[in-house]
Structures are given as C-alpha cells and as structure tokens.
Scaffold this motif. Structure first.
Motif, PDB file in Angstrom:
ATOM      1  N   ALA A  95     132.469  59.337  74.052  1.00  0.00           N
ATOM      2  CA  ALA A  95     133.019  60.240  75.063  1.00  0.00           C
ATOM      3  C   ALA A  95     134.233  60.990  74.503  1.00  0.00           C
ATOM      4  O   ALA A  95     134.961  60.453  73.678  1.00  0.00           O
ATOM      5  N   PRO A  96     134.422  62.241  74.996  1.00  0.00           N
ATOM      6  CA  PRO A  96     133.611  62.980  75.959  1.00  0.00           C
ATOM      7  C   PRO A  96     132.360  63.544  75.298  1.00  0.00           C
ATOM      8  O   PRO A  96     132.352  63.800  74.098  1.00  0.00           O
ATOM      9  N   SER A  97     131.332  63.753  76.110  1.00  0.00           N
ATOM     10  CA  SER A  97     130.106  64.310  75.554  1.00  0.00           C
ATOM     11  C   SER A  97     129.315  65.047  76.622  1.00  0.00           C
ATOM     12  O   SER A  97     129.510  64.854  77.823  1.00  0.00           O
TER      13      SER A  97
ATOM     14  N   THR B  32     122.655  62.794  80.110  1.00  0.00           N
ATOM     15  CA  THR B  32     122.260  61.788  81.099  1.00  0.00           C
ATOM     16  C   THR B  32     120.853  62.049  81.607  1.00  0.00           C
ATOM     17  O   THR B  32     120.018  61.136  81.668  1.00  0.00           O
TER      18      THR B  32
ATOM     19  N   ARG C 238     122.817  55.662  80.037  1.00  0.00           N
ATOM     20  CA  ARG C 238     123.854  56.254  79.190  1.00  0.00           C
ATOM     21  C   ARG C 238     125.101  55.372  79.214  1.00  0.00           C
ATOM     22  O   ARG C 238     125.565  54.963  80.285  1.00  0.00           O
TER      23      ARG C 238
ATOM     24  N   ASP D   4     128.970  55.592  77.972  1.00  0.00           N
ATOM     25  CA  ASP D   4     130.018  56.458  77.432  1.00  0.00           C
ATOM     26  C   ASP D   4     131.034  55.608  76.680  1.00  0.00           C
ATOM     27  O   ASP D   4     131.795  54.845  77.281  1.00  0.00           O
TER      28      ASP D   4
ATOM     29  N   GLN E 197     134.309  54.890  74.928  1.00  0.00           N
ATOM     30  CA  GLN E 197     135.674  55.405  74.908  1.00  0.00           C
ATOM     31  C   GLN E 197     136.327  55.060  73.571  1.00  0.00           C
ATOM     32  O   GLN E 197     136.543  53.888  73.255  1.00  0.00           O
TER      33      GLN E 197
ATOM     34  N   PHE F 214     131.505  64.393  81.624  1.00  0.00           N
ATOM     35  CA  PHE F 214     131.629  64.198  80.173  1.00  0.00           C
ATOM     36  C   PHE F 214     131.875  62.733  79.817  1.00  0.00           C
ATOM     37  O   PHE F 214     131.870  62.379  78.643  1.00  0.00           O
ATOM     38  N   GLY F 215     132.123  61.904  80.834  1.00  0.00           N
ATOM     39  CA  GLY F 215     132.238  60.471  80.615  1.00  0.00           C
ATOM     40  C   GLY F 215     133.536  60.017  79.986  1.00  0.00           C
ATOM     41  O   GLY F 215     133.629  58.902  79.470  1.00  0.00           O
ATOM     42  N   HIS F 216     134.571  60.869  80.029  1.00  0.00           N
ATOM     43  CA  HIS F 216     135.823  60.544  79.344  1.00  0.00           C
ATOM     44  C   HIS F 216     136.846  59.984  80.323  1.00  0.00           C
ATOM     45  O   HIS F 216     136.838  60.306  81.509  1.00  0.00           O
ATOM     46  N   SER F 217     137.751  59.164  79.796  1.00  0.00           N
ATOM     47  CA  SER F 217     138.731  58.480  80.639  1.00  0.00           C
ATOM     48  C   SER F 217     139.847  59.399  81.126  1.00  0.00           C
ATOM     49  O   SER F 217     140.450  59.149  82.173  1.00  0.00           O
TER      50      SER F 217
END
Length: 442
Positions: A137-139, A144, A155, A157, A159, A403-406
């Motif tokens: 991530a991010p992606s 998905t 999926r 993600d 980190q 994007f699956g990012h924190s």
C-alpha cells in the motif's frame, strides 16, 4: 410492493456496487471539460489514469497504415485466443527492444483485452477462490475487483510506511514485511498465493530497484508464492536528470525491467504484466499482455481465453505500428519528454506551496499529502476535502480511499490527462484554493 429480483446473487452484487467511487463525478467533470475559449470555467478530470500527451503522433501513424495497407485476410477469421503469432512476435520484438532490453520468446506471451483482463485471467489460473494476493500500500484501488470478481481472491494491503517522506530512498519493503504478512494471512485461514508489485508504481510513481526485485523473487520462489510485477507504466519514465528536478533524487534508482530477472531464472513463479493502455495512451484499444515462462499458465490462458481475445483488426494495426521500431523510438522519446514537462509543472506548484509529495520516477501520477488541510484524520474528512477541491476549482483528483494506505489526506493527481497549457491553468486554480484553505485551517 418490493420489486422482483431478476438477478443471481452475483448479479445483484454487480448491479449494486459501482466500479469506482468517483465514477459519477468523473462523468460530471467530463461533460463540463475546460476549454480556454468556449468553457474557461470548466473542469479538469484528473482522476482516471489516461495519457493524452502524444496521441496525435500515434493517431497519424495509424491513419497512415490504414490508408496505405490492405487489411489482410486473416483479420476476418478466428485466431489464437492468446494473440495471433504475428502479433505476439511484434509484441515480443517491442518489449525486447524497449522494455526488457533482451530477446523475448513470443511463446512466453499471452494477450487479451486490456490490463484488467490480464490481471483477472492470471489470478483465475494461478489461485483458488479465497486465496490472498498481497499488494504493498498504497496501490491501485481497482485491483480489488480485478482479482476478486471472477477469480475470488482476497486483497491484503501491506503497510510498509505511513509518511510519504519514507519513500525518499525507494520502497521500504523488507522480507520481514512479507514474512509477517504470510503469518497473518495463514492465521486467518487463507493462503498467501500472489504478491503483486507495480513498477513504476500507481499512485506513488516510485520504482523497485533490481536488488529489491532479486531478493523478493528469491523469497517468493522459496515460499512457492507467485510474484507478479506490473510494468504497465514501464516506459512512462521521467527524466530524473533534468536540471529542474535533479535535486529531488539524491540516490537515484535506475529502472530495470523484471523481465531480465525472469529470463535468467525462467521460474514458474515469476511473471510480468504489461499493456499498451498507458505508455501509448490507447486504453480504448484494449491490449493487455502476460509474460511468463510458466508453460502451463500460458497453455491455460490460451485454452480459456476466447472470451477475452483481442480483435484481430486491432492486433493487425498495432503489430504494424510496433514493428516500425524507428517510429516507436521517436514516439517514446516524445512521450517521455512531454511526461517530464507535465511532472515539472505539477512539482513546481507543490514545491512552492510546501506540500509533501513523492518525487516520481515514472507513471502518470503524483502522490501528494494534503493531510494538513484536514480537520480530522478520517476517511470522511478526506472525502469532503476531495469534493470541496472539485466544487471550488473544477479539479477532480483521486482521494486516498481505496488505495489501502494507513495515512489519511493523501491524493493522486493524473498529470497526463490534460495538455501542458491546461495543466498550468489547473495548478493556478489549485494554488489559489490551497492558500485560502490553508489559511482557514491554520
């Protein structure tokens, strides 16, 4: 009275779930596009990953081919579902010359209608429903659906960082990240089956070093996990030696295609994805490519790929383009020069406003941190800021949701969907908005 349902459970899910969260607003922006004379207050759709920088050059070449050459007889007939041989030979010659920089056997290629099709077909053939694909991530949010709708993969993600500043020396992915992900996935009762890397990356514009790819390939082969490197932006390379941006790359990484590692090893666990959608800006032509030394994978692709086959006319036209390597070389030089200019325009504004962003090596994007404009670090505040930017400036960005990012407050801007002149107008609008919003927030 409740309306009768006429669909399967899958059909109901498809009907009720939009492909993208921004699709409705994207269509609104497209219907109100900026034109300097006829619609100077119009919108800038900069959310869909399209490249329009050198389309005129490519279109002229295609029109020249269509005028001067007769369509061959085979175009009207069925062909190999994975791509007719002459087309795969043209693709292998092109990839070998410009991307991998080594000879490629056309029998290691399978082609189908766009990158989405390639991702879906590969996932279907390599993994079982319920298996997990790990993606740093991010992606790309639509991974998905690409791996999930038909193939049934989950999926994960991964980190590897939180702040954009942690990307300054490249992706901070380690084997410990992969080991921990494997443990977590297995504890949940599923299988880590695929690792997907994108290089150059969507959305960060970063690239993986050759040493990283070698180490990760070693680990994946040992663990019998399929490693797939998506090089769909493999020729969308920014000139990091340009004097205006050179300072951003104190330890510059050289892009080298994963295809070189694959050729040395010829492992059944190593694969590469490519498409003509981004580097050539022809997403509407629907051409995606799988490169793999896994003979069973290629055979399976061919045996079930008829519904994903590319139009023979498209294959013929593009093989004529790609076999003219002098033209392709000139086109790519023009595109990379135009891409670098687009990047510089956006970078200048972000530097001026002191907005954190990741210095891009390639792709069609800049990944920037607008978290300073958020009252609260939440998805809802991020979503509202996204809408506010669009309503006040007409600039449609892609928010970090999906994007699956924190980190909250991250946004992707597509820098190749408008002309340089339009991009400068958009950045002027963005600067005005940012200064006013920042003064309110602080």
């Amino acid at each position: 009275m409740q309306e009768k349902n006429h669909l399967s459970d899958r059909g109901q899910m498809a009907a009720g779930k939009p492909l993208r969260m921004d699709l409705e607003i994207y269509n609104e922006a497209m219907q109100n596009r900026y034109y300097p004379s006829s619609n100077p207050d119009g919108a800038f759709p900069m959310t869909v990953a399209e490249n329009h920088l050198c389309w005129e050059m490519l279109r002229n070449k295609m029109q020249e081919i269509s005028r001067n050459q007769e369509i061959p007889e085979w175009v009207a007939s069925y062909g190999d579902p994975a791509g007719v041989l002459t087309f795969r030979e043209a693709i292998s010659g092109f990839l070998g010359e410009f991307l991998v920089k080594d000879k490629i056997d056309p029998n290691t290629l399978a082609c189908s209608v766009g990158a989405t099709s390639v991702i879906e077909m590969t996932s279907f053939l390599l993994a079982e429903p319920g298996d997990t694909a790990v993606i740093p991530a991010p992606s790309y949010p639509v991974y998905t659906a690409d791996i999930g709708v038909m193939a049934g993969l989950k999926r994960f993600d991964l980190q590897t960082h939180h702040e954009v500043s942690e990307l300054v020396n490249g992706f901070p992915i380690t084997l410990s990240h992969l080991e921990n992900a494997k443990k977590e996935i297995e504890e949940k009762g599923t299988r880590f089956r695929m690792l997907i890397l994108t290089s150059p990356d969507n959305p960060t514009g970063g690239i993986y070093s050759e040493n990283q790819l070698v180490q990760i390939a070693d680990w994946c082969e040992k663990e019998e996990i399929h490693l797939i490197v998506n090089e769909i932006y493999g020729l969308a390379i920014i000139n990091v030696d340009h004097p205006e941006i050179r300072e951003d790359y104190p330890k510059a990484i050289e892009f080298k295609s994963f295809g070189r590692i694959m050729k040395k090893r010829q492992s059944p666990y190593l694969h590469l994805w490519y498409s003509l959608s981004k580097d050539f800006g022809i997403s509407g032509y629907r051409v995606g490519i799988l490169h793999s030394y896994n003979e069973q994978l290629i055979a399976g692709y061919r045996n079930i790929g008829l519904t994903h086959a590319i139009s023979n006319h498209t294959q013929w036209l593009l093989q004529e383009v790609l076999t003219d390597q002098a033209f392709v070389k000139k086109y790519l030089e023009s595109f990379q020069e135009a891409l670098t200019k687009s990047y510089i325009i956006v970078r200048q504004t972000l530097k001026k406003l002191k907005i954190p962003f990741n210095p891009s090596y390639g792709s069609l994007f800049v990944w920037m941190d607008l978290s300073g404009l958020l009252e609260n670090q939440t998805d809802e505040d991020q979503h509202q800021l996204w809408l506010e930017i669009f309503r006040q400036t007409g600039i449609l960005l892609t928010p970090g949701n999906g994007f699956g990012h924190s980190k909250k407050g991250m946004f992707r801007i597509v820098i190749t969907s408008v002309t340089h002149e339009e991009l400068e107008v958009a950045m002027e609008r963005f600067e005005k908005f940012y200064l006013e919003k920042n003064s309110e927030t602080n």
